[in-house]
Design an enzyme around this catalytic site. Sequence first.
Site, PDB file in Angstrom:
ATOM      1  N   SER A 188      38.148  99.832  82.727  1.00 25.95           N
ATOM      2  CA  SER A 188      38.867  99.404  81.537  1.00 25.95           C
ATOM      3  C   SER A 188      38.910 100.558  80.542  1.00 25.95           C
ATOM      4  CB  SER A 188      38.179  98.191  80.899  1.00 25.95           C
ATOM      5  OG  SER A 188      36.960  98.607  80.315  1.00 25.95           O
ATOM      6  N   LYS A 189      39.570 100.280  79.444  1.00 23.97           N
ATOM      7  CA  LYS A 189      39.815 101.324  78.449  1.00 23.97           C
ATOM      8  C   LYS A 189      38.543 102.038  77.992  1.00 23.97           C
ATOM      9  CE  LYS A 189      43.612 101.793  75.351  1.00 23.97           C
ATOM     10  NZ  LYS A 189      44.599 101.154  74.564  1.00 23.97           N
ATOM     11  N   ARG A 190      37.460 101.276  77.897  1.00 22.03           N
ATOM     12  CA  ARG A 190      36.241 101.913  77.377  1.00 22.03           C
ATOM     13  C   ARG A 190      35.674 102.955  78.335  1.00 22.03           C
ATOM     14  NH1 ARG A 190      31.788  99.308  79.682  1.00 22.03           N
ATOM     15  NH2 ARG A 190      32.503  97.498  80.858  1.00 22.03           N
TER      16      ARG A 190
END
Length: 474
Positions: A246-248
């Site tokens: 995911s983005k993180r």
Amino acid sequence: MSATQAFTGKVVTRFAPSPTGFLHIGGARTALFNYLFARHHGGEFRLRIEDTDRARSTDAAIAAILDGMTWLDLNWDGEVVYQFSRAARHAEVAHQLLASGHAYRCYATAEELAALREEQRAARQPMRYDGRWRDRTDWPNDQPYVIRLKAPRDGSVTIDDKVQGPVTVNNAELDDFVLLRSDGTPTYMLAVVVDDHDMGVTHVIRGDDHLNNAFRQLALIRALGWPEPVYAHIPLIHGSDGAKLSKRHGALGVDAYRDELGLLPEAVENYLLRLGWGHGDAEIISRDEAIQWFGLEAVGRSPSRFDIKKLENINGHYLRAADDARVVDLIAARVAATLGRDLTPADRGLLQRTMPELKKRASNLNDLANGCLFYLRSRPIPMDEGAIKLLASATPGLLDRARERFAAQADWSAAALEQAARDMAEQAGLKLGQVAQPLRAAVTGSAQSPGLFEVLEVLGKDEVLGRIDDALVG
Ligand code: GLU
């Protein structure tokens, strides 16, 4: 043909992304696997844009996918298929199923269905449509209805997935899902099946988040009496901590790998290929080898973890192997942006000559673009802290002597300049480094650079003398 039989005809694969604003790095791997599988079998690789979500499917979001595919050189065959444009065909198939008795009209209202779900929730039963209109023919006039598949209720379905192995689901767990909404628009499940069929898709290779859908899609395919594709559901990519990417975890779109991280497409491709697929110990794999070796049997069953360090290492390898003129083209915009001016043909020539040296120290295009700036900056060049320290601690008078020596130097080759520096060191009772480091600081503005004597040769006599003068004044 059944899903459990081996496929013998011409292979057709497809990549079917839904526009999200970028080509997802995991989607790029799915595309690559489909591409390689098709090419390995001398088949076709098709591209279908699943643009039925009209709000998300902007021109820019679609362009981002095509752009990412082009950057990765994943050439698709034939025209791009746009799913939304095929809505009438999808509806036609739903009506065909209605006519053949494999589908039925359902007049259940939204309130009714909400009440059903509530009952099921309260009774702790799985929430699914109960088939209340399955056998009814007392259709009300002028009432909106949806078309549902009359799915088999008994027995089970087994998909012999080429990556997951055989996976079985009881038909009782699958409900009579909607094919066509009351406004006449097709559902995703219907659209995928009709498009895959019409495109002649023989192998559906996609993320394993679609495995559940495959059972419903297969029920629909069987109701239509269409050939069944071979399925291969590949595990999703996870981040370094084991959670779904995911983005993180960092960049998700391939454009960021290109623009922000400065990676080469062949490096991203090689890395994605090795992420979840292997061929012995091979790490660096060319496109041709990949086509020759790729097969679904060597796709792993467990999710692979994304490792940016490994990707950067592979990138360093491809960078060193890349054509120098191409690399200059790739860094030109970055360099020009920092310098605040366009590169001249002379700048480009200089960078190309020195590129083999510069590449040794870089693992991405950003490093390279930064590492070459000192060549192109106008005098006086900026000094970093390391350079300032070196100059401050240099043997007194050393730079003056070096300037004098170099001014008298006729042979401006790296080898002759090195000899001159060695002579100077000997005469002054210094080590070569004690001469070279202050010189490096003066001409590059840093304590680290490509080989000093190559740098001197490339910069040329006038520029070197000028930079030494600047350091003497500063
Ligand atoms: N459009 C779907 C997605 O982007 C893929 C559908 C499929 O491969 O069947 O996840």
